[in-house]
Structure formats: structure tokens, C-alpha cells
Design an enzyme around this catalytic site. Structure first.
Site, PDB file in Angstrom:
ATOM      1  N   GLY A   1      21.775 -28.689  24.009  1.00 33.32           N
ATOM      2  CA  GLY A   1      22.633 -28.807  22.834  1.00 33.32           C
ATOM      3  C   GLY A   1      23.754 -27.793  22.761  1.00 33.32           C
ATOM      4  CB  CYS A   2      24.466 -24.660  24.579  1.00 30.04           C
ATOM      5  SG  CYS A   2      25.795 -23.452  24.810  1.00 30.04           S
TER       6      CYS A   2
END
Length: 141
Positions: free
Chosen positions: A11-12
Site C-alpha cells: 500500500g505504500c
């Protein structure tokens, strides 16, 4: 083309951009979840990503415990740093990258380009600092 093992925080946004650059340059990426990797079982492998860099550079400066002042990388020994990272993997500078037996922590565009090659037009881009941190500092994205 290189085979790249890429350890990310799922998700970064920066890790997503970094992977896009690698794929765009023709590399094959095998993605691993940095946070769920069993580092406790292979401490030497984790340590090998940091080479002889100063201990403070091993850390993700955007990690909540660092930003809150609960962890001070400047005051840690190598063994303390590794122990802290095993207990809280969000502290690990990311991504961790491995290709052709070489391991590295972080995504310095010039360094990655010199190592395995990236597409043109990426020089000078900051793909390590968390985008939220850059926004708070007033940088426009």
C-alpha cells in the site's frame, strides 16, 4: 533485464512508484511483504541489506515511533537496530532490494540506475520520502 526481489510495505505509494520504474525499465520483480517477512529467522540476511552504511540510515525516517521520538536511530548500535527492526519492521528503510546477489536498502534513483538501470528521465526524483511527509513540508506533488 534484471530479476529484482523487492521488499515493500503493501500500500505504500512510493513503493508502487518504485516498482513501476523498475517494470518500466524492463525488470522482472518478485514482491515480498517487508512487514510479514520472518526476519527473526534470518537476521544475517536483514543485516546484509545495509552494508557499511551508518546505522541511522538503516531506518525509515517516516516510521511512527521515530517521528514520535520513541526510537532514536542515532543512538543505536547495530545489534540494537536489528533487534528493533525485527520487533517492529515498519522501522526498516524501504524498499529492500536484491538483484544478482547484491542487496540494498532504500531507493536512491541514481544508485538504482547505476546498479541495474532505470528508464531515462528519473534523475533527481525523490522516491524515498513518504509523500505525506513531503506534503506536510509544503512540497507540491
Amino acid at each position: 533485464m534484471a530479476l529484482v526481489y523487492f521488499y515493500e510495505k503493501p500500500g505504500c505509494l512510493n513503493n508502487t512508484r518504485q516498482k513501476q520504474l523498475l517494470v518500466g525499465a524492463g525488470h522482472l520483480i518478485i514482491v515480498h511483504d517487508l512487514l510479514s517477512e520472518p526476519w527473526r529467522n534470518d537476521v544475517a540476511r536483514l543485516r546484509s541489506f545495509f552494508h557499511n552504511r551508518p546505522v541511522a540510515e538503516w531506518f525509515n525516517p517516516s516510521a511512527p515511533r521515530i517521528k514520535q521520538g520513541l526510537v532514536n536511530p542515532q543512538m543505536m548500535s547495530e545489534s540494537q537496530a536489528i533487534a528493533a527492526m525485527i520487533d517492529d519492521p515498519i522501522l526498516i528503510r524501504r524498499p529492500l532490494i536484491e538483484s544478482d546477489g547484491i542487496r540494498w536498502a532504500g531507493f536512491d534513483v541514481e544508485q538504482v540506475d547505476a546498479w541495474i538501470g532505470l528508464s531515462s528521465g528519473v534523475a533527481g526524483r525523490d522516491l524515498e520520502t513518504c509523500t505525506r511527509d513531503r506534503r506536510q513540508a509544503g512540497e507540491h506533488l
